[in-house]
Enzyme design. Structure first.
Site, PDB file in Angstrom:
ATOM      1  CB  SER A 171      -0.989   0.015   1.015  1.00  0.00           C
ATOM      2  OG  SER A 171      -1.912   0.876   1.200  1.00  0.00           O
ATOM      3  CG  HIS A 288      -5.988  -0.656  -0.933  1.00  0.00           C
ATOM      4  ND1 HIS A 288      -5.262   0.033  -1.705  1.00  0.00           N
ATOM      5  CD2 HIS A 288      -5.516  -0.758   0.308  1.00  0.00           C
ATOM      6  CE1 HIS A 288      -4.348   0.405  -1.106  1.00  0.00           C
ATOM      7  NE2 HIS A 288      -4.339   0.023   0.058  1.00  0.00           N
TER       8      HIS A 288
END
Length: 392
Positions: A171, A288
């Site tokens: 991430s 996400h």
């Protein structure tokens, strides 16, 4: 120093709220401009950083095809290394305070603090935890601590840095990987992560969501559980409910994210879908997933306003696990990461797939915690044998 973003929320929240509902007279371009003008992004920086996080010594940058080192058959994998950078959720009070013993790391904290408008090192070292856990504080903290950990690695095991053949970050850790690979200037990365974190928090405020780690078996019905959760939300008047896999961690373990009501449905019906365990993560949004859609234009425009170079070391993307081809590929792909699932398990397979009998590179997790090392053990136990955590 460019203007900080203390007034970001009060300036942008009403516009983003109207934007998400298609209301108001302003355009998306106006909303993004307001966000960027209120944040510390706007100076086009040289992609080549003066920070010692570059994988090669100053004045000795190799030709670009040096990144093909991993494909050379005569190189013993045990003489090469892979660097991994953690993401949000690994932060803890006390991280970073030992890293200031390294001069470059200390400089990183000072410059980052000037850009962010608050004392980042004090926040990392002293907390409080609730402040450090905030998305807009946590992401810059993890980024800077991870890159500062590279300076520690460089002092303690310089060969691990110079012989790196690939890198990846989970991430927000992907920004650290791009800085390490020489594709992104350190200061530009701090400005980008500032916009990224604030835009993701604003998107979370528009549609309250969360994330849950789910453990399951071969006979489980996780996909069906997500479908039923969305249907359950629709029946209760939630428009366009979101509930989907947000991260592929390792076999039989995924992170599901979406509207809070959808997660509660799954957590309350584990037996019905043959799910073994669910644990809610301490995050403020459904990262996400499609709920992060409003954050993408702001981050994409911020990314267009900084210079990027081709990575000198292969950097693997969270979106598909494949390595970035060049700077243009980074510019296109990186914003998609905000609303696409993190394919970390697939990334590890791409990094560590070897013919039977071949040795594995040494791996170094640079940053707070040991989560990536733990995940690697579940995906590839042989590669885990030579993995070391360089903690912040």
């Amino acid at each position: 120093m460019l203007r900080g973003c203390r007034r970001l929320c009060e300036l942008c929240r009403p516009r983003l709220a109207r934007w998400s509902h298609g209301e108001g007279g302003g355009s998306r371009a106006d909303d993004v401009k307001k966000l960027l003008d209120s944040a510390a992004v706007g100076v086009e920086l040289d992609a080549r950083s003066e920070w010692a996080t570059l994988p090669y010594p100053e004045g000795a940058l190799p030709p670009r095809d040096q990144s093909l080192l991993s494909a050379r058959p005569k190189v013993d994998p045990r003489e090469t290394s892979i660097l991994l950078f953690p993401g949000q959720g690994t932060q803890f009070v006390g991280m970073g305070k030992e890293l200031v013993n390294f001069p470059v790391a200390r400089d990183m904290f000072e410059v980052a603090s000037e850009i962010l408008g608050y004392d980042l090192l004090k926040l990392c070292a002293e907390g409080p935890q609730r402040e450090l856990d905030r998305t807009e504080r946590c992401q810059p903290a993890v980024l800077v601590c991870s890159l500062a950990a590279v300076e520690r690695l460089k002092e303690e095991r310089p060969a691990a840095v110079h012989n790196c053949v690939a890198t990846a970050g989970y991430s927000v850790g992907e920004l650290a990987a791009l800085v390490f690979a020489g594709a992104l200037h350190f200061e530009a990365a701090v400005r980008l992560v500032k916009v990224r974190a604030e835009a993701m928090q604003l998107a979370s405020d528009l549609a309250p969501g969360g994330m849950t780690t789910v453990m399951y078996g071969p006979d489980s019905q996780l996909g069906h559980a997500c479908l039923r959760a969305r249907e359950w939300c629709k029946e209760r008047g939630i428009e366009k409910p979101e509930c989907a896999v947000a991260s592929y961690l390792y076999p039989h373990c995924k992170v599901v994210a979406g509207h809070v009501e959808a997660l509660k449905f799954i957590e309350g019906n584990l037996a019905q879908f043959k799910l073994r365990r669910a644990k809610r993560l301490p995050v403020s949004g459904a990262f996400h997933t499609g709920l992060m859609g409003p954050a993408v234009p702001a981050f994409a425009q911020a990314l267009r306003r900084v210079a990027l170079g081709d990575p000198l070391v292969p950097v693997h993307s969270n979106v598909d696990g494949r390595r970035y081809r060049d700077a243009a590929h980074v510019r296109r792909q990186l914003p998609r990461q905000l609303c696409r699932p993190v394919r970390w398990e697939q990334t590890l397979h791409a990094l560590y797939e070897r013919a039977e009998g071949q040795h594995f590179p040494r791996s170094f997790e640079c940053g707070p915690g040991r989560s990536l090392k733990a995940i690697l053990k579940m995906v590839n136990a042989k590669a885990w044998d030579s993995c070391v955590s360089v903690e912040a």
